[in-house]
Design a protein around this motif. Structure first.
Motif, PDB file in Angstrom:
ATOM      1  N   ASN A  52       2.608  14.407  26.925  1.00 43.90           N
ATOM      2  CA  ASN A  52       1.651  13.337  27.255  1.00 43.90           C
ATOM      3  C   ASN A  52       0.238  13.624  26.743  1.00 43.90           C
ATOM      4  OD1 ASN A  52       3.578  11.754  28.728  1.00 43.90           O
ATOM      5  ND2 ASN A  52       3.388  13.249  30.400  1.00 43.90           N
ATOM      6  N   GLN A  53       0.178  14.302  25.603  1.00 45.31           N
ATOM      7  CA  GLN A  53      -1.125  14.604  25.010  1.00 45.31           C
ATOM      8  C   GLN A  53      -1.092  14.326  23.504  1.00 45.31           C
ATOM      9  OE1 GLN A  53      -3.318  18.153  27.005  1.00 45.31           O
ATOM     10  NE2 GLN A  53      -1.205  18.815  26.761  1.00 45.31           N
ATOM     11  N   GLN A  54      -2.272  14.122  22.956  1.00 52.33           N
ATOM     12  CA  GLN A  54      -2.429  14.074  21.512  1.00 52.33           C
ATOM     13  C   GLN A  54      -2.921  15.442  21.042  1.00 52.33           C
ATOM     14  OE1 GLN A  54      -4.875  10.246  21.489  1.00 52.33           O
ATOM     15  NE2 GLN A  54      -3.918  10.149  19.466  1.00 52.33           N
ATOM     16  N   ASP A  88      -5.351  13.956  13.616  1.00 56.70           N
ATOM     17  CA  ASP A  88      -4.361  13.788  14.676  1.00 56.70           C
ATOM     18  C   ASP A  88      -3.009  14.209  14.091  1.00 56.70           C
ATOM     19  OD1 ASP A  88      -2.548  12.976  16.578  1.00 56.70           O
ATOM     20  OD2 ASP A  88      -3.376  10.966  16.819  1.00 56.70           O
ATOM     21  N   THR A  90      -0.211  14.862  16.084  1.00 58.87           N
ATOM     22  CA  THR A  90       0.759  14.784  17.184  1.00 58.87           C
ATOM     23  C   THR A  90       2.179  14.553  16.683  1.00 58.87           C
ATOM     24  OG1 THR A  90      -1.003  13.802  18.534  1.00 58.87           O
ATOM     25  CG2 THR A  90       1.239  13.687  19.395  1.00 58.87           C
ATOM     26  N   LEU A 134      -3.470  11.422  26.822  1.00 64.54           N
ATOM     27  CA  LEU A 134      -3.394  10.083  26.224  1.00 64.54           C
ATOM     28  C   LEU A 134      -4.369   9.125  26.896  1.00 64.54           C
ATOM     29  CD1 LEU A 134       0.482   9.715  25.799  1.00 64.54           C
ATOM     30  CD2 LEU A 134      -1.223  10.355  24.069  1.00 64.54           C
ATOM     31  N   ASN A 164      -7.323   4.476  26.405  1.00 63.79           N
ATOM     32  CA  ASN A 164      -5.905   4.544  26.764  1.00 63.79           C
ATOM     33  C   ASN A 164      -5.092   4.569  25.467  1.00 63.79           C
ATOM     34  OD1 ASN A 164      -3.329   4.314  27.779  1.00 63.79           O
ATOM     35  ND2 ASN A 164      -3.516   2.140  28.324  1.00 63.79           N
ATOM     36  N   GLN A 165      -4.603   5.727  25.097  1.00 60.11           N
ATOM     37  CA  GLN A 165      -3.806   5.868  23.884  1.00 60.11           C
ATOM     38  C   GLN A 165      -2.304   5.867  24.176  1.00 60.11           C
ATOM     39  OE1 GLN A 165      -4.934   6.004  20.586  1.00 60.11           O
ATOM     40  NE2 GLN A 165      -6.790   5.278  21.622  1.00 60.11           N
ATOM     41  N   SER A 166      -1.963   5.515  25.402  1.00 61.48           N
ATOM     42  CA  SER A 166      -0.546   5.421  25.754  1.00 61.48           C
ATOM     43  C   SER A 166      -0.049   3.988  25.511  1.00 61.48           C
ATOM     44  CB  SER A 166      -0.340   5.794  27.223  1.00 61.48           C
ATOM     45  OG  SER A 166      -0.789   4.747  28.071  1.00 61.48           O
TER      46      SER A 166
END
Length: 723
Positions: A52-54, A88, A90, A134, A164-166
């Motif tokens: 749950n992270q970038q 990034d 990820t 995120l 909010n990147q989710s």
């Protein structure tokens, strides 16, 4: 393949490790060949630590053109060596059983330099992975501005942003604590959306940031979802107000004379691979001289430099040297402003330096665009240019109007003629600042001009900035652009200039002056390339420091001294004491009231002790020089002990234990509980270059830069090798 790679530790400057070459085209940039290098790093990641992270890959500084690949996939190019960048990674990273991640960085300096001095090459700052949730607080959009300030209260504007990147909507509460006050702010974010928060807050009885009491505050932000913390962020800031009028610079409502220096980002033996310890050492040495302002010449100030200036109470002039409104330059400037605007030390942004196109219609268009970039992101910095004036004082009014302050380089110099006077007559209400001054030649410990050895006399060189060969005193540019005494006299008579920024605090590689090859460094510094003080360090200290001090020059070894036609030697004393008295072998040569700039005696050389006593209200201070014999030994002195680096001064002594000021013996250095990173001596023509083992003393001294092993302070072993 692995055997072909050399293991290196960051920060790293590979150009610093190459041999010097005699090529006129490379002279200004440090006489080192340009080239291409590759860095390779492998690392592992687990899905658990990234959940749950970038994942971002951050480069804090790569000189110069950087191209980056991860696991064979091209991430991108970065053009400037003076700004950080990130990617990034990820989705592109490998996790767990997928195997190792392979990072490849190409560094190319053949595509052209950004400046005309030594800029180094390689990954010269830290590289790290950053794991961000995120749903998070956006650090670059978090900004605290002081809008009003008095003794009773301060008015702050707080800005922050939540992202909010989710791929799920989020109902969130943001808690912001500024001082004792806590605010709870609610929001609902759709997937991949952001929300900006802005509000005002009054702070009673604020503790303002100043150069004498650099108070720093910490704002705390916490992001909650369903009573659970999903992100936390702390932002350091300072409460302060600045202004600049036709009278000069004001900090928190008080007129403050700027006692500034300009400085490049390099260091003897290390090139541009400086860590926080080296920066702190330089800044502490500046404060010892009485400096309260720093111009980051000619590049963006680093994160570490700004943090240290915040902590130590040094005002920063950050610089965007290139007056260029290309899309990528604008994007770089905007990014750097956002990253640095919370630093209370950052009181000025310089948009350009000595641009050839300055005061033209094109320059006006581009400067206006860049000024808007900064002003849209912060109200906490004043905008200044740093430019040369023509003798006529002719400027473009539309260009002038863009800036808060008109910066003038070398207004005290004869080269500029009466340009400032004429400009002031046209625009008497304008705010002016001396953004660059002095450029005075001096070689540490040297009192005779010597063209063959690229050495200049500390009493004042006969070599010129503008004409070849040895000149007559009074000719244009003799001794440098201006002598220190001329610089401070000019400011005394033009207090509206706000202060001075001296060029430079330390010698730097490249831009050798006044000599070409084998000169490989500048001689403008008030200290040499490793921070050993030249004599005029103490001139400025006598003007800028209240602690009683006295300094006598020259050394007292006859072979290194210059005599007049009567066979006498000048003895010059810098002091802030009321009176000074000179003694030669305990015989008084007279007690005098301290001169405006210095006090001089002309005496017949007599081997022995040269001593000066300074008399002040609380007592006496003493400085002395002793004629030495041949070098027979060495001393080692801890000049600076940092968290990870230590600096050691190695000095030559004779059989009586007296310092040998003309010693140039070869010294071998070894270390236990540490690693010697580099040796450097401040010699502006030292072609032996990068060395971790052996180096010659210069004017009796040598610096060793040593990395610590853990918490232990390293111990140095030194030996003379050619005596």
């Amino acid at each position: 393949m692995s055997s072909e790679w050399q293991s290196v530790n960051l920060p790293h400057d590979w150009l610093n490790e190459l041999d010097y070459v005699n090529d006129p085209e490379l002279l200004m940039s440090g006489s080192k060949p340009q080239g291409i290098s590759y860095y390779r790093k492998t690392f592992r990641l687990s899905e658990k630590e990234v959940a749950n992270q970038q994942v971002f890959l951050h480069f804090m500084g790569v000189m110069r053109m950087a191209s980056v690949w991860l696991n064979g996939m091209f991430l991108g190019d970065h053009y400037s060596g003076y700004s950080d960048f990130s990617f990034d990674i990820t989705e592109m990273a490998r996790y767990d059983a997928e195997g190792e991640n392979v990072l490849l960085v190409k560094v190319d300096t053949t595509t052209g330099s950004e400046g005309w001095w030594y800029e180094g090459a390689g990954i010269y700052k830290e590289v790290y992975l950053e794991f961000l949730p995120l749903v998070r607080i956006d650090s670059c959009e978090t900004f605290i501005e002081t809008k009003a300030l008095n003794e009773k209260e301060a008015l702050l504007e707080i800005n922050t942003r939540v992202t909010n990147q989710s791929n799920q909507p989020q109902k969130l509460t943001l808690t912001a604590q500024i001082g004792e006050e806590i605010n709870n702010l609610s929001c609902f974010l759709e997937p991949f959306a952001t929300e900006h928060f802005s509000y005002y807050q009054r702070v009673p009885h604020p503790k303002a940031w100043s150069i004498d009491v650099p108070n720093l505050e910490v704002a705390r932000f916490q992001l909650m979802k369903d009573q659970e913390v999903v992100d936390e962020y702390c932002q350091s800031y300072g409460i302060r107000m600045i202004d600049y009028t036709s009278q000069g610079f004001y900090l928190n409502g008080q007129l403050l004379s700027l006692r500034g220096v300009c400085e490049h980002q390099n260091f003897g033996g290390m090139g541009v691979a400086l860590n926080r310890d080296i920066l702190r050492y330089k800044l502490l040495k500046m404060k010892e001289m009485g400096v309260n302002a720093y111009r980051s010449a000619h590049h963006f100030a680093s994160k570490e430099l700004l943090e240290l200036c915040d902590e130590l109470g040094i005002i920063m002039m950050n610089e965007n040297r290139v007056l260029e409104a290309s899309e990528w330059r604008i994007a770089e400037l905007e990014k750097m402003v956002k990253q640095t605007r919370n630093h209370p030390c950052l009181c000025f942004w310089s948009l350009c330096n000595e641009e050839v196109i300055g005061n033209t219609a094109m320059a006006t268009r581009m400067a206006k665009r860049l000024a808007n970039v900064i002003r849209c992101q912060t109200s906490q910095s004043l905008l200044v240019s740093a430019e040369l004036l023509n003798p006529e004082g002719a400027v473009e009014k539309d260009y002038l109007d863009i800036f808060d302050v008109k910066g003038v380089n070398y207004p005290e110099s004869g080269v500029n003629g009466a340009g400032l006077t004429k400009l002031k007559e046209q625009y008497p209400g304008l705010a002016y600042l001396s953004t660059e001054s002095a450029s005075y030649f001096s070689t540490r410990g040297i009192y005779q001009d010597n063209e063959e050895k690229c050495q200049t006399n500390n009493f004042g060189s006969r070599f010129s900035m503008v004409l070849p060969g040895k000149r007559q005193l009074g000719e244009l540019g003799v001794g440098g652009t201006a002598h220190p005494e001329e610089v401070l006299a000019f400011y005394d008579n033009h207090r509206f200039m706000g202060g001075v920024f001296l060029w430079t605090f330390m010698d730097y590689y490249g831009e050798p002056a006044p000599f070409p090859w084998p000169g490989i460094s500048s001689q403008f510094g008030i200290c040499d390339t490793v921070g050993f003080e030249k004599d005029y360090f103490y001139y400025y200290q006598s003007k800028w420091s209240e602690t009683p001090m006295v300094h006598v020059m020259p050394h007292w070894n006859e072979a290194g001294l210059e005599k007049n036609e009567q066979g006498q030697v000048e003895v010059r004393v810098f002091s802030n004491c009321r009176e000074v008295e000179l003694f030669v072998n305990n015989r008084s040569c007279g007690r005098q009231h301290s001169g405006k700039d210095y006090t001089s005696w002309w005496v017949t050389f007599e081997s022995g002790e040269l001593k000066v006593v300074g008399y002040h209200e609380a007592g006496e201070v003493v400085d002395s020089r002793v004629s030495s014999e041949a070098i027979t030994g060495l001393t080692v002195h801890e000049r600076y002990v940092g968290d990870s680096y230590c600096l050691y001064e190695i000095a030559g002594i004779d059989q009586r234990g007296k310092f040998v000021p003309m010693a140039d013996s070869l010294v071998e250095v070894s270390c236990i509980e540490g690693q010697v990173l580099a040796l450097a001596n401040g010699n502006p023509a030292d072609l032996t270059g990068f060395n971790k083992r052996k180096k010659r003393l210069f004017s009796g001294r040598l610096m060793a830069i040593v990395a610590k092993n853990g918490d232990h302070v390293p111990k140095l072993s030194v030996a003379l090798k050619d005596n």
